[in-house]
Enzyme design. Sequence first.
Site, PDB file in Angstrom:
ATOM      1  N   ASP A   1      11.067  -1.505  16.289  1.00  0.00           N
ATOM      2  CA  ASP A   1      10.629  -0.891  15.034  1.00  0.00           C
ATOM      3  C   ASP A   1       9.393  -0.054  15.321  1.00  0.00           C
ATOM      4  O   ASP A   1       8.278  -0.417  14.970  1.00  0.00           O
ATOM      5  CB  ASP A   1      10.345  -1.993  14.001  1.00  0.00           C
ATOM      6  CG  ASP A   1       9.833  -1.449  12.676  1.00  0.00           C
ATOM      7  OD1 ASP A   1      10.238  -0.329  12.301  1.00  0.00           O
ATOM      8  OD2 ASP A   1       9.018  -2.131  12.020  1.00  0.00           O
TER       9      ASP A   1
ATOM     10  N   ASP B   1       6.189 -11.747  10.488  1.00  0.00           N
ATOM     11  CA  ASP B   1       5.370 -10.599  10.877  1.00  0.00           C
ATOM     12  C   ASP B   1       3.900 -10.900  10.609  1.00  0.00           C
ATOM     13  O   ASP B   1       3.179 -11.336  11.493  1.00  0.00           O
ATOM     14  CB  ASP B   1       5.830  -9.347  10.134  1.00  0.00           C
ATOM     15  CG  ASP B   1       5.014  -8.112  10.501  1.00  0.00           C
ATOM     16  OD1 ASP B   1       4.227  -8.177  11.479  1.00  0.00           O
ATOM     17  OD2 ASP B   1       5.131  -7.081   9.822  1.00  0.00           O
TER      18      ASP B   1
ATOM     19  N   LYS C   1      12.090  -1.197   2.763  1.00  0.00           N
ATOM     20  CA  LYS C   1      10.952  -1.856   2.143  1.00  0.00           C
ATOM     21  C   LYS C   1      11.335  -2.346   0.746  1.00  0.00           C
ATOM     22  O   LYS C   1      11.844  -1.584  -0.081  1.00  0.00           O
ATOM     23  CB  LYS C   1       9.765  -0.893   2.034  1.00  0.00           C
ATOM     24  CG  LYS C   1       9.169  -0.494   3.374  1.00  0.00           C
ATOM     25  CD  LYS C   1       8.481  -1.659   4.063  1.00  0.00           C
ATOM     26  CE  LYS C   1       7.735  -1.227   5.312  1.00  0.00           C
ATOM     27  NZ  LYS C   1       7.043  -2.347   5.983  1.00  0.00           N
TER      28      LYS C   1
ATOM     29  N   ARG D   1       0.825  -1.205   0.000  1.00  0.00           N
ATOM     30  CA  ARG D   1       0.000   0.000   0.000  1.00  0.00           C
ATOM     31  C   ARG D   1       0.858   1.253   0.000  1.00  0.00           C
ATOM     32  O   ARG D   1       2.054   1.211   0.286  1.00  0.00           O
ATOM     33  CB  ARG D   1      -0.909   0.023   1.227  1.00  0.00           C
ATOM     34  CG  ARG D   1      -0.131  -0.037   2.538  1.00  0.00           C
ATOM     35  CD  ARG D   1      -1.036  -0.086   3.747  1.00  0.00           C
ATOM     36  NE  ARG D   1      -0.258  -0.121   4.984  1.00  0.00           N
ATOM     37  CZ  ARG D   1      -0.615   0.460   6.118  1.00  0.00           C
ATOM     38  NH1 ARG D   1      -1.741   1.151   6.178  1.00  0.00           N
ATOM     39  NH2 ARG D   1       0.124   0.375   7.198  1.00  0.00           N
TER      40      ARG D   1
ATOM     41  N   THR E   1      11.940   3.370   8.863  1.00  0.00           N
ATOM     42  CA  THR E   1      11.569   2.700   7.626  1.00  0.00           C
ATOM     43  C   THR E   1      11.893   3.566   6.417  1.00  0.00           C
ATOM     44  O   THR E   1      11.601   4.763   6.400  1.00  0.00           O
ATOM     45  CB  THR E   1      10.061   2.376   7.626  1.00  0.00           C
ATOM     46  OG1 THR E   1       9.766   1.560   8.764  1.00  0.00           O
ATOM     47  CG2 THR E   1       9.656   1.650   6.358  1.00  0.00           C
TER      48      THR E   1
ATOM     49  N   ASP F   1      12.255  -5.629   4.511  1.00  0.00           N
ATOM     50  CA  ASP F   1      10.884  -6.064   4.749  1.00  0.00           C
ATOM     51  C   ASP F   1      10.186  -6.194   3.411  1.00  0.00           C
ATOM     52  O   ASP F   1       9.925  -5.198   2.737  1.00  0.00           O
ATOM     53  CB  ASP F   1      10.159  -5.058   5.642  1.00  0.00           C
ATOM     54  CG  ASP F   1       8.753  -5.497   5.995  1.00  0.00           C
ATOM     55  OD1 ASP F   1       8.359  -6.616   5.600  1.00  0.00           O
ATOM     56  OD2 ASP F   1       8.042  -4.731   6.676  1.00  0.00           O
TER      57      ASP F   1
ATOM     58  N   ASP G   1       8.734   3.489  14.639  1.00  0.00           N
ATOM     59  CA  ASP G   1       9.021   4.794  14.036  1.00  0.00           C
ATOM     60  C   ASP G   1       7.766   5.550  13.624  1.00  0.00           C
ATOM     61  O   ASP G   1       7.863   6.642  13.046  1.00  0.00           O
ATOM     62  CB  ASP G   1       9.948   4.629  12.828  1.00  0.00           C
ATOM     63  CG  ASP G   1       9.362   3.713  11.752  1.00  0.00           C
ATOM     64  OD1 ASP G   1       8.332   3.063  12.018  1.00  0.00           O
ATOM     65  OD2 ASP G   1       9.950   3.632  10.652  1.00  0.00           O
TER      66      ASP G   1
ATOM     67  N   GLU H   1      12.242  -9.584   6.745  1.00  0.00           N
ATOM     68  CA  GLU H   1      10.931  -9.650   7.385  1.00  0.00           C
ATOM     69  C   GLU H   1       9.868 -10.093   6.391  1.00  0.00           C
ATOM     70  O   GLU H   1       9.787  -9.553   5.281  1.00  0.00           O
ATOM     71  CB  GLU H   1      10.589  -8.274   7.969  1.00  0.00           C
ATOM     72  CG  GLU H   1       9.285  -8.206   8.712  1.00  0.00           C
ATOM     73  CD  GLU H   1       9.082  -6.858   9.390  1.00  0.00           C
ATOM     74  OE1 GLU H   1       7.960  -6.605   9.874  1.00  0.00           O
ATOM     75  OE2 GLU H   1      10.031  -6.048   9.442  1.00  0.00           O
TER      76      GLU H   1
ATOM     77  N   LYS I   1      15.219   0.069   8.159  1.00  0.00           N
ATOM     78  CA  LYS I   1      14.386  -1.024   7.657  1.00  0.00           C
ATOM     79  C   LYS I   1      13.946  -0.659   6.248  1.00  0.00           C
ATOM     80  O   LYS I   1      13.202   0.312   6.044  1.00  0.00           O
ATOM     81  CB  LYS I   1      13.172  -1.274   8.548  1.00  0.00           C
ATOM     82  CG  LYS I   1      12.442  -2.546   8.147  1.00  0.00           C
ATOM     83  CD  LYS I   1      11.373  -2.936   9.140  1.00  0.00           C
ATOM     84  CE  LYS I   1      10.045  -2.310   8.807  1.00  0.00           C
ATOM     85  NZ  LYS I   1       8.921  -2.960   9.519  1.00  0.00           N
TER      86      LYS I   1
ATOM     87  N   LYS J   1       3.172  -7.047  17.150  1.00  0.00           N
ATOM     88  CA  LYS J   1       2.515  -5.755  16.975  1.00  0.00           C
ATOM     89  C   LYS J   1       1.203  -5.803  17.746  1.00  0.00           C
ATOM     90  O   LYS J   1       0.438  -6.775  17.623  1.00  0.00           O
ATOM     91  CB  LYS J   1       2.254  -5.455  15.497  1.00  0.00           C
ATOM     92  CG  LYS J   1       3.523  -5.199  14.691  1.00  0.00           C
ATOM     93  CD  LYS J   1       3.207  -4.952  13.223  1.00  0.00           C
ATOM     94  CE  LYS J   1       4.477  -4.666  12.431  1.00  0.00           C
ATOM     95  NZ  LYS J   1       4.205  -4.557  10.975  1.00  0.00           N
TER      96      LYS J   1
END
Length: 363
Positions: free
Chosen positions: A320, A243, A162, A24, A135, A190, A322, A218, A160, A267
Amino acid sequence: MKITDIKIGSISVPLKTPFKTALRTVNSVNDIIVKIITDTGHIGYGEAAPTGVITGDTAGAIIGAIEDHIRPAITGLDIENLEKIMLNLHGSIVKNSSAKAAVDIAVYDLFGQLHGAPVYKLLGGHGKEITTDITISVNGPEEMAEDSRNAVNSGYTTLKIKVGKDVKKDLARMKTIRKAVGPHVRLRIDANQGWTPKEAVLTLRKMEDAGIEIEFVEQPVQAHDIDGLKHVTDNVSIPTLADESLFSPMDAIRILERRAADLINIKLMKSGGIHNALKITSIAEVYGVECMIGCMLEAKVSVTAAAHLGAAKSIITRIDLDGPVLCSEDPVIGGAVFNESKIVLGDEPGFGIHDITGIVYRR
């Protein structure tokens, strides 16, 4: 200290820059806020992030779950009886982990106030200062390298990255970023479920062969594909972190029994709050598997709660959190202090949150 009402509202906080993953693109944090009111005048705040592509929870679903199921299940209960509240909360409706998380966070806020202590001390008290990564959204290699340099210049030592949106470009992205930041910055990647198991193994082996040191990868494959996750774990030397595959304590047992991942990511929006997250940390301790505490795109209420858990438990070795530093403004008065990579918890009871500006309440 009895629960007399739960008020529900919403906040909208613009991001500094668009947040882009394989799943997304997001331009603002639009979260649901809960405010639990007690007969003693104490107030507890919680927050839920509607993240339909991951949890399946939309804003409307979160509101409906709280109004129709959770509120009547816990109104009138005493904060002192935390176990009863949690049994009623989790028994009031299946799934709906984000709605449960928001209410759970507000209850723990009140539980800390009841006992006159910050929540992290009640959960274990391992420390009060933690260090988060930041991220780097998925874009072209040069833009991501520039974003990475800027993050390092702001004091971040762990990034991290993406990936997973275009497997052919992911190697180029990582080569360019590693060259831009040098050898001493820790890089996590990730994929947000963006690869097939074969693509993941091939891509990660190419990164290994290129000498790109990576701390872990991840969620390289689809959330439901535990066999595929184990295939990646068994066939690359880069550690894997589960995750989206892990929501509940039972998920943790399934993954860790099979050694399908080397690490797990907790999470609060997935676990349904601190109550179940603590169960996951206990399971991880039994299996000797370290945890990361992470967040969705969330404002400071729920991320403060996650920070308290991360600071409390020694099995949580990676942070993580942020979300608040990605926001262009902070509507939360009080709570943890987020100073780029450093997160410092206060000594005020509960989560130390005094108010939230800009809430639009439903009633």
